[in-house]
Each structure stands twice: as C-alpha cells, then as structure tokens.
Design a protein around this motif. Structure first.
Motif, mmCIF file in Angstrom:
data_model
loop_
_atom_site.group_PDB
_atom_site.id
_atom_site.type_symbol
_atom_site.label_atom_id
_atom_site.label_comp_id
_atom_site.label_asym_id
_atom_site.label_seq_id
_atom_site.Cartn_x
_atom_site.Cartn_y
_atom_site.Cartn_z
ATOM 1 N N ASN A 118 -33.322 -4.960 -26.157
ATOM 2 C CA ASN A 118 -32.090 -3.408 -27.526
ATOM 3 C C ASN A 118 -33.498 -2.405 -27.193
ATOM 4 O O ASN A 118 -34.815 -2.355 -28.382
ATOM 5 N N ASN A 125 -29.381 -1.423 -24.162
ATOM 6 C CA ASN A 125 -29.465 -0.435 -25.136
ATOM 7 C C ASN A 125 -30.236 0.974 -25.700
ATOM 8 O O ASN A 125 -31.324 -0.078 -26.099
ATOM 9 N N GLN A 170 -36.030 -2.257 -30.516
ATOM 10 C CA GLN A 170 -35.804 -0.993 -31.367
ATOM 11 C C GLN A 170 -36.445 -0.872 -32.296
ATOM 12 O O GLN A 170 -37.476 -0.793 -32.897
#
Length: 260
Positions: A94, A114, A76
């Motif tokens: 992610n 994600n 992220q």
C-alpha cells in the motif's frame, strides 16, 4: 557526539515498538528486527526482508532499498523522494499518497500495488511490473515507464504529462480521464484499453497499437499519430489531431467501458 551516536539504537528500538508501528508491526519486529532497525538507523537496507512492515508516514528520503522484499508492506504517505527501490518486490503493498518523486523503480515488481494519489514525478519505472496496479489519480509528470508492464492496471485520472511509455504494455488498462498531454508513446501496446475522456493533446503516438481501445470523449488534438494502429477502436465525440470531432462509433459504445 558519542551521546548522539549511542542514542540511535535506542531511537530505532522506540520506532520498532508496537506503539509506534501498529497492526502487523509486532510480527515484523519478531521476525526481522535487524533489517527494520538497519533501515530506520541508516536508511540503507539492500536486499532486506521487510515484507508486511508498517511504515506509514515515515520520512525515508533517499533510502536505499535495492532488491528489498516489501510485499504487502503498509507504506501509505511514506516519503521516499530520491529513494532507490530498484528490483524491489512491492507486490500488494500500500503506497497510497506516497511521495516517490525521482525515485528509482527500475525492474521493480508492483503487481496489484496501491499507488493511488502517489507522487511519481520524474520517477524511473523502466521495466517495472505493474500488472493490476492501481494508480488512480497518481501524479507522474515526466515519469519514465519505458518497457513497463501495466497490463490491466488502473490509471484513471492520473497525470502523465511528458511521461514516456516507450515499449510499455498498457493492454486492457483503464486510463479514463488520464492526462497524457505531450506524453511519448513509441511502440506502446494499448489494445482494448479504456481511454475514455483521456487527453492525448500534443502526445506522440508512434508505431503504437490502440486496436480495440475506447477513445470515447478522448482528445487527440495536435497529437502525432505515425504508423499507429486503431483497428476496431471506438471513436465517439473524439477530438482528432486536426480539431475535428469523430463520432463514427457513437451508436455502439461498449457497456463494459461505460461502467468502468
């Protein structure tokens, strides 16, 4: 000069410490310290095993991660602008709010990944596998999704201005509120897709399949619809290419899409 070169391994060792990389980093360091160190020092890690690695917020501009294993990685806010992730495996990773502008993701596996609020401007995702991926609010103008598999992916509120979806599979995908102004969809598959409130203004929908798609509140203003199929599609408050409103199916709005 020699001193600076000698400092690189020490810097990498510091970055590898559990203090810098929290959570599952200790496991990664124990299992694959060489691969991770190589990435942090040279940003070249072809075919590396980086599964489960934690690199949140790292600057990896132009990094070469060709065929790398990044399954379940925590990336992220990572900056991978101009990065090469071709044929890499990012299953379950992610990448929330990651910067992937102009990144190469050709043939990359992004199943259940994600990518919410990620920047994919001008990124190349030709042939990428994005089944079940979450691209909610992603920013991807002029991105290339040619032949990509986006089956059951979530693209709600994402921006795909001038993006190409030639041959892409978007069956059962959720594009509610997505911006597809001037997007190119040649032979695209959108069967049963949720297109509620999506904007296809000036888009080119050529030989595409929108059978069973929900176009409630969607806009097709000035869109080019050539040999595109809409069999069983839902039209309710839908703006047609000529500016007229199509309310043919307002009485039968499907509950399955209302709650999405």
């Amino acid at each position: 000069m020699h001193m600076r070169q000698g400092m690189k391994p020490a810097i990498a060792a510091a970055l590898l410490s559990p203090i810098f990389l929290a959570g599952s980093a200790a496991t990664v360091v124990a299992d694959n310290p060489t691969d991770l160190q190589r990435l942090l020092i040279s940003q070249q890690c072809v075919g590396c095993d980086l599964s489960g690695v934690v690199l949140a917020g790292m600057r990896l501009i132009g990094a070469n991660l060709l065929r790398a294993d990044l399954q379940a990685a925590s990336l992220q806010d990572v900056i991978l602008t101009d990065g090469n992730l071709q044929a890499a495996d990012l299953t379950g990773a992610n990448l929330q709010a990651a910067a992937l502008t102009r990144a190469v993701l050709v043939g990359t596996t992004l199943v259940d990944t994600n990518l919410t609020a990620a920047s994919l401007s001008s990124a190349d995702l030709t042939g990428a596998i994005l089944q079940g991926a979450d691209l909610t609010s992603a920013i991807a103008p002029e991105a290339n999704f040619t032949d990509a598999d986006l089956t059951a992916a979530t693209l709600a509120g994402a921006v795909f201005t001038k993006a190409s979806f030639t041959g892409a599979n978007l069956s059962a995908a959720n594009l509610q509120g997505a911006e597809l102004n001037r997007a190119y969809l040649l032979r695209a598959e959108l069967t049963d897709a949720n297109l509620r409130d999506a904007n296809f203004s000036r888009a080119r929908l050529v030989r595409s399949n929108l059978n069973g798609a929900d176009l409630t509140d969607a806009s097709l203003l000035n869109a080019q619809l050539s040999r595109t199929s809409f069999e069983g599609a839902i039209f309710c408050r839908t703006t047609m290419p000529d500016g007229t409103q199509n309310d043919d199916d307002c009485a039968v709005e499907p509950l399955s899409h209302v709650n999405n």
